[in-house]
Design a protein around this motif. Structure first.
Motif, short mmCIF file in Angstrom:
data_model
loop_
_atom_site.label_atom_id
_atom_site.label_comp_id
_atom_site.label_asym_id
_atom_site.label_seq_id
_atom_site.Cartn_x
_atom_site.Cartn_y
_atom_site.Cartn_z
N GLY A 52 2.11 29.62 22.93
CA GLY A 52 0.67 29.92 22.93
C GLY A 52 -0.16 28.60 23.44
O GLY A 52 0.51 27.67 24.13
N SER A 53 -1.60 28.79 23.41
CA SER A 53 -2.25 27.55 23.96
C SER A 53 -2.13 26.32 23.42
O SER A 53 -1.82 26.29 22.01
CB SER A 53 -3.62 28.20 24.05
N THR A 54 -2.57 25.28 24.03
CA THR A 54 -2.61 24.04 23.34
C THR A 54 -3.70 23.65 22.27
O THR A 54 -4.94 24.08 22.83
CB THR A 54 -2.62 22.77 24.48
N GLU A 55 -3.32 23.38 21.24
CA GLU A 55 -4.15 23.35 20.00
C GLU A 55 -4.87 21.55 20.17
O GLU A 55 -4.34 20.94 20.75
CB GLU A 55 -3.52 23.52 18.89
N ILE A 56 -5.98 21.59 19.52
CA ILE A 56 -6.57 20.34 19.48
C ILE A 56 -5.59 19.16 18.77
O ILE A 56 -4.61 19.28 18.15
CB ILE A 56 -7.98 20.29 18.48
N TYR A 57 -5.97 17.95 19.22
CA TYR A 57 -5.29 16.68 18.85
C TYR A 57 -5.27 16.48 17.27
O TYR A 57 -6.49 16.73 16.65
CB TYR A 57 -5.73 15.67 19.52
N LEU A 58 -3.93 16.52 16.57
CA LEU A 58 -3.95 16.16 15.17
C LEU A 58 -3.25 15.06 15.08
O LEU A 58 -2.15 14.99 15.31
CB LEU A 58 -3.69 17.38 14.57
N GLU A 59 -3.53 14.13 14.03
CA GLU A 59 -2.75 12.99 13.69
C GLU A 59 -2.16 13.47 12.26
O GLU A 59 -2.71 14.19 11.61
CB GLU A 59 -3.79 11.94 13.24
N GLN A 60 -0.98 12.71 12.01
CA GLN A 60 -0.16 13.29 10.66
C GLN A 60 -1.08 12.57 9.72
O GLN A 60 -1.57 11.61 9.67
CB GLN A 60 1.28 12.63 10.90
N THR A 61 -1.12 13.60 8.69
CA THR A 61 -1.70 13.23 7.13
C THR A 61 -1.02 13.55 6.12
O THR A 61 0.50 13.80 6.42
CB THR A 61 -3.05 13.93 6.92
N ALA A 62 -1.18 13.32 4.91
CA ALA A 62 -0.35 13.42 3.81
C ALA A 62 0.17 14.83 3.61
O ALA A 62 1.30 15.04 3.28
CB ALA A 62 -1.36 13.08 2.65
N VAL A 63 -0.57 15.84 4.14
CA VAL A 63 -0.15 17.24 3.97
C VAL A 63 1.13 17.21 4.68
O VAL A 63 2.02 18.45 4.53
CB VAL A 63 -1.08 18.12 4.35
N HIS A 64 1.37 16.51 5.68
CA HIS A 64 2.43 16.61 6.64
C HIS A 64 3.91 16.08 6.31
O HIS A 64 4.92 16.35 6.81
CB HIS A 64 2.12 16.16 8.08
N GLN A 65 3.55 15.27 5.10
CA GLN A 65 4.72 14.23 4.93
C GLN A 65 6.09 15.04 3.97
O GLN A 65 7.06 14.43 4.17
CB GLN A 65 4.43 13.17 4.13
N THR A 66 5.80 15.88 3.11
CA THR A 66 6.72 16.54 2.24
C THR A 66 6.51 18.17 2.36
O THR A 66 5.21 18.59 2.55
CB THR A 66 6.62 16.15 1.09
N GLU A 71 6.71 19.83 -0.21
CA GLU A 71 5.75 20.41 -1.09
C GLU A 71 4.33 20.24 -0.85
O GLU A 71 3.60 21.13 -1.22
CB GLU A 71 6.16 19.28 -2.39
N ALA A 72 3.84 19.20 -0.22
CA ALA A 72 2.54 18.98 0.01
C ALA A 72 2.14 19.83 1.05
O ALA A 72 0.90 20.46 1.16
CB ALA A 72 2.43 17.52 0.56
N PHE A 73 2.88 20.19 2.10
CA PHE A 73 2.70 21.16 3.14
C PHE A 73 2.42 22.49 2.49
O PHE A 73 1.33 23.34 2.79
CB PHE A 73 4.05 21.31 4.04
N GLU A 74 3.20 23.15 1.68
CA GLU A 74 2.93 24.25 1.09
C GLU A 74 1.81 24.55 0.19
O GLU A 74 1.15 25.32 0.04
CB GLU A 74 4.34 24.90 0.33
N LYS A 75 1.59 23.34 -0.55
CA LYS A 75 0.15 23.04 -1.45
C LYS A 75 -0.82 23.45 -0.49
O LYS A 75 -1.83 23.91 -0.32
CB LYS A 75 0.29 22.05 -2.24
N GLY A 76 -0.83 22.69 0.67
CA GLY A 76 -1.77 22.84 1.81
C GLY A 76 -2.19 23.98 2.31
O GLY A 76 -3.15 24.30 2.39
#
Length: 451
Positions: free
Chosen positions: A179-193, A195-200
């Motif tokens: 697929g196409s290139t998405e916008i630039y994202l920095e890692q945040t708390a939702v990316h760290q575990t 459990e956090a990702f699935e809650k996100g």
């Protein structure tokens, strides 16, 4: 006449025997069935019918040396390792535009009309499913055939349902993002575990992009995931955790096709000859959908970061300050519709040599973006499937040996990635030798000159 090779030790043969055979159908699932995907699929069908050769594909065309140079053992890679046969590949995927793959290939204008007509019935038989899409992440495109749901968790589970349906028709599966290139994202708390990702996902966290939702769905289903674009996707701790948990391999991101491919050839040459580099200016013009998407500054930043990291890792300026400390590296991409998929990458390189005298090198690479990307995608499909069937590899998560294919290779935390194309190539082939119980090739060569 060469000496016959010695029989492999029992332990080596045992290692190779643990790899599950590539029996049955390999399902290939592609989010984003545009220029690269249609070129790949039409090309595989052309090769299956005997209309063309798989030029550019390491898995299909390359040989691998086994043992000493005097042993004369250099089989094709596809004859050395148990790869899926091209006749066993079955394709499906998702796209935000309507129509079948023949329509998509016509729109992409990569393949000529006569060649496309030969594959028309086959391409018409594949119609992409509605995609998960959010224009916030790809501003220059408007989705016409998209899924709707109450939140990102619902949408990601709709992808899982699509996967489950495809699993009834195939024996193994691989997912590769085209697929196409998405916008630039920095890692945040939702990316760290995880459990956090699935809650996100439930909370509609803006840090979770569509590509991450596809990756999560694939990994939850135990399916390897490769990323052909520079988006932040599986290169986050949460999905790396899921990859290991599910024994579903992941790898780097952003196919190394044109300009960066040339960079990872030339930069190692300057470094091994201890030539300094004062500046490296790179610009591209292209007119395909990728170029249109990258015309948006937020998407371009994602690509820019991917392309800029290459020289810093190869040159290691902290170790070679006299040669590379002051290197000025600039990357530009310009959308130019008349060029279509035929991209032009232009580089001006200012180098210096003995006593500091300046020199220049200029490269003008008139390439075909999807023609270069398609064989890389094919190799990744076959090698990721191999990794999923190989006990020595499947539980590692990141498949660093596949760095050869990416602008932005992934590696273990705290380990810098290798960008030198030739080191990457040695790493790939030595990994294949290792899982098959063959001796690694060090190129030391002293054993040819003993008594």
């Amino acid at each position: 006449m060469s000496t016959p090779p010695a029989a492999k030790p029992a332990s080596a043969a045992q290692d190779a025997a643990t790899i599950k055979p590539a029996t049955g159908k390999l399902g290939v699932m592609i989010p984003g069935m545009g220029a690269v995907a249609t070129t790949l699929i039409a090309g595989v069908e052309a090769i299956r019918r005997g209309f063309a050769k798989p030029i550019g594909s390491t898995s299909q065309m390359a040989t691998i040396r086994l043992g000493k140079r005097t042993d004369a053992r250099s089989p094709l890679i596809k004859e050395f390792i148990p790869l899926a046969d091209l006749n066993d590949l079955v394709f499906t995927g998702w796209d935000i535009f309507g129509g079948n793959l023949y329509d998509a290939a016509k729109t992409a204008q990569v393949l000529d009309r006569d060649q496309l007509e030969q594959m028309r019935p086959f391409l018409e038989s594949i119609e992409p499913m509605p995609a998960v899409f959010d224009q916030h992440y790809v501003k220059r495109l408007t989705g016409q055939k998209v899924k709707t749901g109450k939140n990102k968790c619902d949408l990601a589970n709709q992808i899982r349902n699509d996967i489950a349906e495809f699993k009834t028709k195939t024996d193994r599966q691989v997912m590769i993002w085209c697929g196409s290139t998405e916008i630039y994202l920095e890692q945040t708390a939702v990316h760290q575990t995880l459990e956090a990702f699935e809650k996100g996902l439930v909370d509609n966290d803006p840090g979770i992009s569509p590509s991450m939702m596809y990756a999560w769905a694939a990994l939850k289903e135990g399916i390897p995931f490769a990323n052909g674009a520079p988006n932040l996707t599986v290169d986050i701790p949460a999905l790396q955790e899921l990859s290991k948990k599910m024994n579903a391999p992941i790898c780097g991101k952003d196919f190394k096709t044109g300009q960066t491919f040339i960079k990872t050839v030339l930069a190692p040459a300057f470094k091994v000859r201890n030539l300094g580099v004062a500046g490296w200016y790179s610009t591209n013009i292209l007119g395909n959908r990728d170029g249109e998407v990258l015309d948006d500054p937020d998407s371009f930043k994602t690509k820019e970061v991917s392309k800029l990291g290459v020289l810093e890792h190869i040159f290691q300026p902290e170790l070679h300050p006299d040669l590379y400390k002051d290197l000025y590296h600039k990357v530009r991409i310009n959308y130019y519709p008349p060029r279509g998929d035929n991209k032009e990458g232009w580089d001006n390189i200012d180098i210096f040599g003995w006593l500091g005298y300046p020199m220049q090198l200029k490269v003008d690479f008139l390439c075909r973006d999807s023609i270069l990307a398609a064989p890389l995608a094919l190799d990744l499909i076959l090698f990721m499937d191999l990794a999923a069937r190989t006990p020595l590899l499947r539980g590692l998560g990141i498949q660093e040996w596949l760095s050869f294919y990416f602008k932005d290779p992934d590696s273990a935390p705290g380990v810098y990635p290798e960008h030198d194309l030739f080191i990457q190539h040695i790493k790939l082939k030595n990994t294949l030798r290792h899982i098959m119980g063959e001796d690694l090739i060090t190129h030391l060569g002293l054993d040819y000159y003993g008594d």
